[in-house]
Design a protein around this motif. Structure first.
Motif, PDB file in Angstrom:
ATOM      1  N   SER A   1      -0.122  -8.054  12.371  1.00  0.00           N
ATOM      2  CA  SER A   1      -0.742  -6.789  12.000  1.00  0.00           C
ATOM      3  C   SER A   1      -1.928  -6.515  12.907  1.00  0.00           C
ATOM      4  O   SER A   1      -2.345  -7.377  13.678  1.00  0.00           O
ATOM      5  CB  SER A   1      -1.192  -6.829  10.553  1.00  0.00           C
ATOM      6  OG  SER A   1      -2.554  -7.136  10.465  1.00  0.00           O
ATOM      7  N   CYS A   2      -2.500  -5.304  12.784  1.00  0.00           N
ATOM      8  CA  CYS A   2      -3.591  -4.917  13.668  1.00  0.00           C
ATOM      9  C   CYS A   2      -4.927  -5.383  13.128  1.00  0.00           C
ATOM     10  O   CYS A   2      -5.957  -5.058  13.689  1.00  0.00           O
ATOM     11  CB  CYS A   2      -3.625  -3.416  13.842  1.00  0.00           C
ATOM     12  SG  CYS A   2      -4.340  -2.595  12.426  1.00  0.00           S
TER      13      CYS A   2
ATOM     14  N   CYS B   1      -2.271   2.930   5.665  1.00  0.00           N
ATOM     15  CA  CYS B   1      -2.490   2.357   6.994  1.00  0.00           C
ATOM     16  C   CYS B   1      -3.949   2.410   7.346  1.00  0.00           C
ATOM     17  O   CYS B   1      -4.367   3.275   8.071  1.00  0.00           O
ATOM     18  CB  CYS B   1      -1.662   3.091   8.047  1.00  0.00           C
ATOM     19  SG  CYS B   1      -1.835   2.411   9.691  1.00  0.00           S
ATOM     20  N   PRO B   2      -4.779   1.500   6.855  1.00  0.00           N
ATOM     21  CA  PRO B   2      -4.457   0.468   5.868  1.00  0.00           C
ATOM     22  C   PRO B   2      -4.615   1.011   4.450  1.00  0.00           C
ATOM     23  O   PRO B   2      -5.290   2.018   4.249  1.00  0.00           O
ATOM     24  CB  PRO B   2      -5.533  -0.578   6.142  1.00  0.00           C
ATOM     25  CG  PRO B   2      -6.702   0.216   6.631  1.00  0.00           C
ATOM     26  CD  PRO B   2      -6.141   1.385   7.366  1.00  0.00           C
TER      27      PRO B   2
ATOM     28  N   VAL C   1       2.992   2.409  12.860  1.00  0.00           N
ATOM     29  CA  VAL C   1       2.706   2.865  14.219  1.00  0.00           C
ATOM     30  C   VAL C   1       3.477   2.063  15.266  1.00  0.00           C
ATOM     31  O   VAL C   1       3.597   2.497  16.398  1.00  0.00           O
ATOM     32  CB  VAL C   1       1.204   2.797  14.527  1.00  0.00           C
ATOM     33  CG1 VAL C   1       0.467   3.907  13.827  1.00  0.00           C
ATOM     34  CG2 VAL C   1       0.636   1.444  14.149  1.00  0.00           C
TER      35      VAL C   1
ATOM     36  N   CYS D   1      -5.338  -4.169   7.797  1.00  0.00           N
ATOM     37  CA  CYS D   1      -4.974  -4.525   6.430  1.00  0.00           C
ATOM     38  C   CYS D   1      -5.742  -5.756   5.962  1.00  0.00           C
ATOM     39  O   CYS D   1      -6.122  -5.851   4.799  1.00  0.00           O
ATOM     40  CB  CYS D   1      -3.485  -4.778   6.332  1.00  0.00           C
ATOM     41  SG  CYS D   1      -2.549  -3.261   6.359  1.00  0.00           S
TER      42      CYS D   1
ATOM     43  N   GLY E   1       0.560  -2.588   3.515  1.00  0.00           N
ATOM     44  CA  GLY E   1       0.482  -1.756   4.720  1.00  0.00           C
ATOM     45  C   GLY E   1       1.806  -1.123   5.091  1.00  0.00           C
ATOM     46  O   GLY E   1       2.878  -1.666   4.817  1.00  0.00           O
ATOM     47  N   THR E   2       1.708   0.023   5.737  1.00  0.00           N
ATOM     48  CA  THR E   2       2.900   0.746   6.151  1.00  0.00           C
ATOM     49  C   THR E   2       3.714  -0.021   7.188  1.00  0.00           C
ATOM     50  O   THR E   2       4.941   0.034   7.192  1.00  0.00           O
ATOM     51  CB  THR E   2       2.471   2.106   6.740  1.00  0.00           C
ATOM     52  OG1 THR E   2       1.583   2.723   5.825  1.00  0.00           O
ATOM     53  CG2 THR E   2       3.650   3.006   6.974  1.00  0.00           C
ATOM     54  N   CYS E   3       3.015  -0.740   8.051  1.00  0.00           N
ATOM     55  CA  CYS E   3       3.675  -1.573   9.055  1.00  0.00           C
ATOM     56  C   CYS E   3       4.817  -2.408   8.495  1.00  0.00           C
ATOM     57  O   CYS E   3       5.893  -2.444   9.068  1.00  0.00           O
ATOM     58  CB  CYS E   3       2.671  -2.604   9.560  1.00  0.00           C
ATOM     59  SG  CYS E   3       1.825  -2.163  10.986  1.00  0.00           S
TER      60      CYS E   3
HETATM   61  S1  SF4 Z   1      -0.454  -0.860   8.234  1.00  0.00           S
HETATM   62 FE1  SF4 Z   1      -1.904   0.060   9.641  1.00  0.00          FE
HETATM   63  S2  SF4 Z   1      -3.804  -1.029   9.222  1.00  0.00           S
HETATM   64 FE2  SF4 Z   1      -2.194  -2.234   8.341  1.00  0.00          FE
HETATM   65  S3  SF4 Z   1      -1.643  -3.704   9.905  1.00  0.00           S
HETATM   66 FE3  SF4 Z   1      -0.286  -1.955  10.149  1.00  0.00          FE
HETATM   67  S4  SF4 Z   1      -1.262  -0.645  11.647  1.00  0.00           S
HETATM   68 FE4  SF4 Z   1      -2.820  -2.104  10.911  1.00  0.00          FE
END
Ligand code: SF4
Lengths: 143, 333
Positions: free
Chosen positions: A20-21, A118-119, A94, A24, A86-88
């Motif tokens: 993840s980025c 997100c998040p 994304v 989250c 999270g949407t990921c």
């Molecule tokens: S859902 Fe959004 S905030 Fe969470 S890990 Fe994925 S990109 Fe990052």
């Protein structure tokens, strides 16, 4: 497997990042701050999947992470709940058309509760936990 | 000393049940107090009971490269030895179950047993994290043993210097509260020794700031990393019983007072008053040496643990011992 009645008042959470980025993660950490105080309901963050009841999975599952996600999932002793934060983890978010994804998460391990965003805000994560508890109670009643 | 075998067994079962229940309650109390200090509400008092019930119902995973018999035996030995310590310590107004059989030296040896069982379990789990945790636990054990010995020897020496026979026996220490024997200088020495013992306690219980063997953030639970289900439940019971044992040791060494005897209450009511007073005292000790210290400090590195105990606390302990000795010599002269 039989779910004990003490289970949903003592959920120990293990957090797993599958690429993840880090957005989250920050929200998960915000959820365990004194403002929300999940320890009131016996929820605790633990450092080892062997101690956990709930697996919080974030991120879209990269190719390298997929076998590790499976291994960590197998290491959590039964009965267990998997929450996708999270949407990921639900659609790739994304990163949806990235070349190095094996996910989303439910392609790799079974997921019980999805928390989109997100998040997602801490409130959403708390709501997700409530959903998980409701699901556990329903499963308990069905036994 | 209890003479007959059935009475002995009944006493043992009672002490075991008592220590497990009080131990879990103390853990719950600690979690609530810590939460309040962090401006949280915290879990209910019975949370540790819920946790143990849940753990008992969970799957028990034995890792592939563990040594199964040792892996499964370690938690049982840890709990059994932790309960055994309490057989030698006075609980409230009751004499220890095995009072005739052992003294403080034995208690000191027994205190290392749960930790050794934990180390054996850590090495048997075959995980690198657990191995590192087990090594750290051994280092911590070596570190706190010295200040602990200083405290015990200082008190026994003072009793012996006062011409009391069997200074290491807990019955003797209980009958002659050490504060009554010393002058002002010795009282300062004893206070230092008490503080040293209160700081040894969190290491004995592997709590923050001396929880380097478990170190959740860097070792992922360290020594306990591979334990789950029933075995983990046994270890958390051990944790509770060890808390009771260490707090009882502090109370037995420094506050062997019995409220009922002072207030002149006897019989059944007296026993109840004594027991409640004792529970109050161990709660107080656990509050100071577990909750307050753990909330106000971050974790030490393992090399810092060693220097804290071997340098700072050892010096403080020796200073306390010296003050007690000087006080005694001046008292004689
Ligand atoms: S859902 Fe959004 S905030 Fe969470 S890990 Fe994925 S990109 Fe990052």
């Amino acid at each position: 497997m039989k779910i004990p009645s003490s289970f949903n008042r003592s959920l120990w959470v293990f957090h797993l990042n599958t690429g993840s980025c880090n957005g989250c993660e920050i929200e998960i950490v915000a959820t365990i701050t004194p403002r929300y105080d999940p320890e009131r309901f016996g929820i605790r963050l633990v450092g080892s999947p062997k101690h956990a009841d709930v697996l919080l999975v974030t991120g879209p599952v990269t190719k390298k992470m997929a076998p590790r996600v499976r291994r960590v999932f197998e290491q959590v002793p039964d009965p267990k709940v998997v929450m996708c934060i999270g949407t990921c983890g639900q659609s790739g978010g994304v990163f949806y058309d990235s070349y190095n994804l094996d996910g989303p998460i439910d392609q790799v391990i079974p997921v019980d509760v999805y928390v989109p965003g997100c998040p997602p805000r801490p409130e959403a994560i708390v709501f997700g936990v409530v959903k998980a508890l409701q699901k556990l109670e329903r499963l308990e009643a069905e036994q | 000393m209890i003479e007959t075998l059935p009475a002995l067994l009944a006493g043992a079962v009672l002490v075991a049940a008592f220590s497990i229940i009080i131990g879990l309650l103390l853990m719950g109390f600690d979690r609530i107090v810590a939460a309040r200090m962090q401006a949280r509400i915290g879990p209910p008092l019975t949370q540790p009971f819920t946790d143990v019930r849940k753990l008992l119902a969970k799957e028990n995973v034995v890792p592939e490269n563990a040594i199964p018999w040792l892996f499964n035996l370690a938690p049982i030995i840890a709990l059994a030895s932790a309960i055994t310590i309490l057989f030698y310590l006075p609980i409230g107004g009751f004499a220890p179950v095995l009072s005739g059989g052992g003294d403080l030296i034995l208690v000191m040896y027994l205190l290392t047993l749960p930790a050794l069982a934990l180390v054996a379990g850590g090495f048997a789990s075959g995980s690198p994290y657990a191995t590192v945790g087990a090594q750290r636990e051994m280092v911590t054990m070596i570190a706190y043993e010295f200040p602990l010995a200083i405290v015990v020897v200082a008190i026994a020496w003072r009793l012996a210097a006062a011409g009391i026979s069997l200074p290491f026996s807990l019955a003797t220490i209980g009958a002659n509260p050490v504060w009554g024997l010393v002058g002002p200088l010795g009282a300062i020495g004893l206070l230092i020794l008490l503080i040293v013992l209160l700081i040894v306690t969190p290491a004995e219980l592997s709590r923050v700031p001396f929880d380097t063997p478990e170190a959740e953030t860097e070792l992922a639970g360290g020594i306990l990393v591979e334990y789950s289900g029933k075995n983990l439940a046994l270890f958390s019971l051990t944790q509770g019983v060890k808390t009771v044992a260490m707090a009882s040791l502090v109370v037995a060494l420094f506050f062997p007072y019995r409220l009922a005897a002072i207030a002149g209450i006897s019989g059944f009511v007296g026993a109840v008053v004594d027991l409640l007073f004792y529970i109050l005292l161990i709660t107080l000790v656990a509050f100071i040496s577990v909750s307050v210290i753990r909330v106000s400090m971050a974790r030490f590195r393992i090399n810092q643990v060693v220097s804290v105990y071997w340098i700072y606390l050892a010096i403080a302990g020796l200073a306390g011992l010296l003050l007690v000795m000087v006080d005694q010599i001046m008292g004689v002269v």
